[in-house]
Design a protein around this motif. Sequence first.
Motif, PDB file in Angstrom:
ATOM      1  N   THR A 108       0.810  -1.223   0.000  1.00  0.00           N
ATOM      2  CA  THR A 108       0.000   0.000   0.000  1.00  0.00           C
ATOM      3  C   THR A 108       0.842   1.272   0.000  1.00  0.00           C
ATOM      4  O   THR A 108       0.383   2.315  -0.440  1.00  0.00           O
ATOM      5  CB  THR A 108      -0.945  -0.002   1.221  1.00  0.00           C
ATOM      6  OG1 THR A 108      -1.632  -1.246   1.255  1.00  0.00           O
ATOM      7  CG2 THR A 108      -1.955   1.107   1.139  1.00  0.00           C
ATOM      8  N   SER A 109       2.074   1.197   0.457  1.00  0.00           N
ATOM      9  CA  SER A 109       2.916   2.401   0.456  1.00  0.00           C
ATOM     10  C   SER A 109       3.296   2.834  -0.960  1.00  0.00           C
ATOM     11  O   SER A 109       3.863   3.898  -1.158  1.00  0.00           O
ATOM     12  CB  SER A 109       4.169   2.191   1.308  1.00  0.00           C
ATOM     13  OG  SER A 109       4.971   1.171   0.764  1.00  0.00           O
ATOM     14  N   ILE A 111       1.155   3.670  -3.222  1.00  0.00           N
ATOM     15  CA  ILE A 111       0.035   4.440  -3.787  1.00  0.00           C
ATOM     16  C   ILE A 111       0.522   5.632  -4.613  1.00  0.00           C
ATOM     17  O   ILE A 111       0.121   5.808  -5.751  1.00  0.00           O
ATOM     18  CB  ILE A 111      -0.947   4.906  -2.691  1.00  0.00           C
ATOM     19  CG1 ILE A 111      -1.808   3.731  -2.221  1.00  0.00           C
ATOM     20  CG2 ILE A 111      -1.848   6.030  -3.185  1.00  0.00           C
ATOM     21  CD1 ILE A 111      -2.803   4.077  -1.134  1.00  0.00           C
ATOM     22  N   TYR A 112       1.381   6.449  -4.043  1.00  0.00           N
ATOM     23  CA  TYR A 112       1.813   7.655  -4.756  1.00  0.00           C
ATOM     24  C   TYR A 112       3.113   7.451  -5.527  1.00  0.00           C
ATOM     25  O   TYR A 112       3.678   8.395  -6.065  1.00  0.00           O
ATOM     26  CB  TYR A 112       1.904   8.839  -3.789  1.00  0.00           C
ATOM     27  CG  TYR A 112       0.521   9.339  -3.418  1.00  0.00           C
ATOM     28  CD1 TYR A 112      -0.195  10.136  -4.296  1.00  0.00           C
ATOM     29  CD2 TYR A 112      -0.067   8.978  -2.215  1.00  0.00           C
ATOM     30  CE1 TYR A 112      -1.469  10.584  -3.983  1.00  0.00           C
ATOM     31  CE2 TYR A 112      -1.344   9.419  -1.893  1.00  0.00           C
ATOM     32  CZ  TYR A 112      -2.038  10.221  -2.780  1.00  0.00           C
ATOM     33  OH  TYR A 112      -3.299  10.659  -2.472  1.00  0.00           O
ATOM     34  N   PHE A 136      -7.046  12.674  -4.425  1.00  0.00           N
ATOM     35  CA  PHE A 136      -6.394  11.789  -3.471  1.00  0.00           C
ATOM     36  C   PHE A 136      -6.679  10.333  -3.795  1.00  0.00           C
ATOM     37  O   PHE A 136      -7.756   9.989  -4.272  1.00  0.00           O
ATOM     38  CB  PHE A 136      -6.864  12.114  -2.046  1.00  0.00           C
ATOM     39  CG  PHE A 136      -6.509  13.503  -1.635  1.00  0.00           C
ATOM     40  CD1 PHE A 136      -5.296  13.775  -1.033  1.00  0.00           C
ATOM     41  CD2 PHE A 136      -7.375  14.551  -1.885  1.00  0.00           C
ATOM     42  CE1 PHE A 136      -4.944  15.069  -0.689  1.00  0.00           C
ATOM     43  CE2 PHE A 136      -7.038  15.852  -1.542  1.00  0.00           C
ATOM     44  CZ  PHE A 136      -5.825  16.114  -0.935  1.00  0.00           C
ATOM     45  N   VAL A 138      -6.892   6.424  -2.316  1.00  0.00           N
ATOM     46  CA  VAL A 138      -7.032   5.647  -1.087  1.00  0.00           C
ATOM     47  C   VAL A 138      -7.343   4.186  -1.400  1.00  0.00           C
ATOM     48  O   VAL A 138      -7.946   3.870  -2.418  1.00  0.00           O
ATOM     49  CB  VAL A 138      -8.128   6.200  -0.134  1.00  0.00           C
ATOM     50  CG1 VAL A 138      -7.824   7.621   0.296  1.00  0.00           C
ATOM     51  CG2 VAL A 138      -9.499   6.114  -0.749  1.00  0.00           C
ATOM     52  N   LYS A 139      -6.912   3.339  -0.502  1.00  0.00           N
ATOM     53  CA  LYS A 139      -7.261   1.923  -0.541  1.00  0.00           C
ATOM     54  C   LYS A 139      -8.395   1.734   0.457  1.00  0.00           C
ATOM     55  O   LYS A 139      -8.328   2.212   1.571  1.00  0.00           O
ATOM     56  CB  LYS A 139      -6.073   1.057  -0.143  1.00  0.00           C
ATOM     57  CG  LYS A 139      -6.413  -0.434  -0.139  1.00  0.00           C
ATOM     58  CD  LYS A 139      -5.455  -1.224   0.713  1.00  0.00           C
ATOM     59  CE  LYS A 139      -5.802  -2.687   0.794  1.00  0.00           C
ATOM     60  NZ  LYS A 139      -7.170  -3.053   1.031  1.00  0.00           N
ATOM     61  N   LYS A 150      -0.445   1.962   6.885  1.00  0.00           N
ATOM     62  CA  LYS A 150      -0.242   2.410   5.503  1.00  0.00           C
ATOM     63  C   LYS A 150      -1.574   2.788   4.853  1.00  0.00           C
ATOM     64  O   LYS A 150      -1.666   3.774   4.130  1.00  0.00           O
ATOM     65  CB  LYS A 150       0.470   1.333   4.686  1.00  0.00           C
ATOM     66  CG  LYS A 150       1.907   1.104   5.095  1.00  0.00           C
ATOM     67  CD  LYS A 150       2.519  -0.019   4.287  1.00  0.00           C
ATOM     68  CE  LYS A 150       3.930  -0.316   4.737  1.00  0.00           C
ATOM     69  NZ  LYS A 150       4.513  -1.446   3.988  1.00  0.00           N
ATOM     70  N   ALA A 154      -3.127   7.173   3.978  1.00  0.00           N
ATOM     71  CA  ALA A 154      -3.742   7.756   2.775  1.00  0.00           C
ATOM     72  C   ALA A 154      -5.152   8.266   3.078  1.00  0.00           C
ATOM     73  O   ALA A 154      -5.543   9.353   2.637  1.00  0.00           O
ATOM     74  CB  ALA A 154      -3.779   6.726   1.649  1.00  0.00           C
ATOM     75  N   CYS A 157      -4.901  11.431   5.256  1.00  0.00           N
ATOM     76  CA  CYS A 157      -4.431  12.564   4.457  1.00  0.00           C
ATOM     77  C   CYS A 157      -5.598  13.209   3.712  1.00  0.00           C
ATOM     78  O   CYS A 157      -5.765  14.429   3.738  1.00  0.00           O
ATOM     79  CB  CYS A 157      -3.348  12.098   3.479  1.00  0.00           C
ATOM     80  SG  CYS A 157      -2.751  13.392   2.384  1.00  0.00           S
TER      81      CYS A 157
END
Length: 173
Positions: A108-109, A111-112, A136, A138-139, A150, A154, A157
């Motif tokens: 999951t880290s 994502i960006y 944004f 998100v999971k 993790k 997201a 944020c």
Amino acid sequence: MGLEQDFDSGISVNDLKLALRGHVKEGYKFTSGQELKEGDDGYNSDPTLEDKVHVLVCVVPADAVSRLSDQMVKKIRNVRLAASELGIPQLAIITKVDDDCPAVKKDTSNIYKSKYLKEKVDRFHQQLGLPLNCIFLVKNYSDETESNDKINAAILCALKQMVMYGEDFLNDL
């Protein structure tokens, strides 16, 4: 109920515009194909600041970004324009990114860090005209049985930005 691809299904754009201005009473049940009108039971003729929308958030699953029809994009842009005219800040959340991107499903880290998701964000930005820093990723929690830092990072944020934009909107009044 949300916006739907078909012109005559889902919540109407006009009902969303009424909601932005606070004209929809708490608990009102939207009906597809039936717009709320002044004098109806669910119509709030004298909205207070508390009744009005302070932040507009568009939520779309990652796999749907590339499948948004021209009609759907037009609906979303129409609502965004109404929100802009009212000075309402706007954000978007692209959800279920792990279902759409194997690298994020694995970790999951990522994502960006994902180029694939960056392209999704860029496409969404082009379609809707939202600034990139207002979109944004998100999971969703789906199979997890315990909290995951993790995933939470997201989500928090995005939530923090919603709250900050809403506070800014209220402070500017």
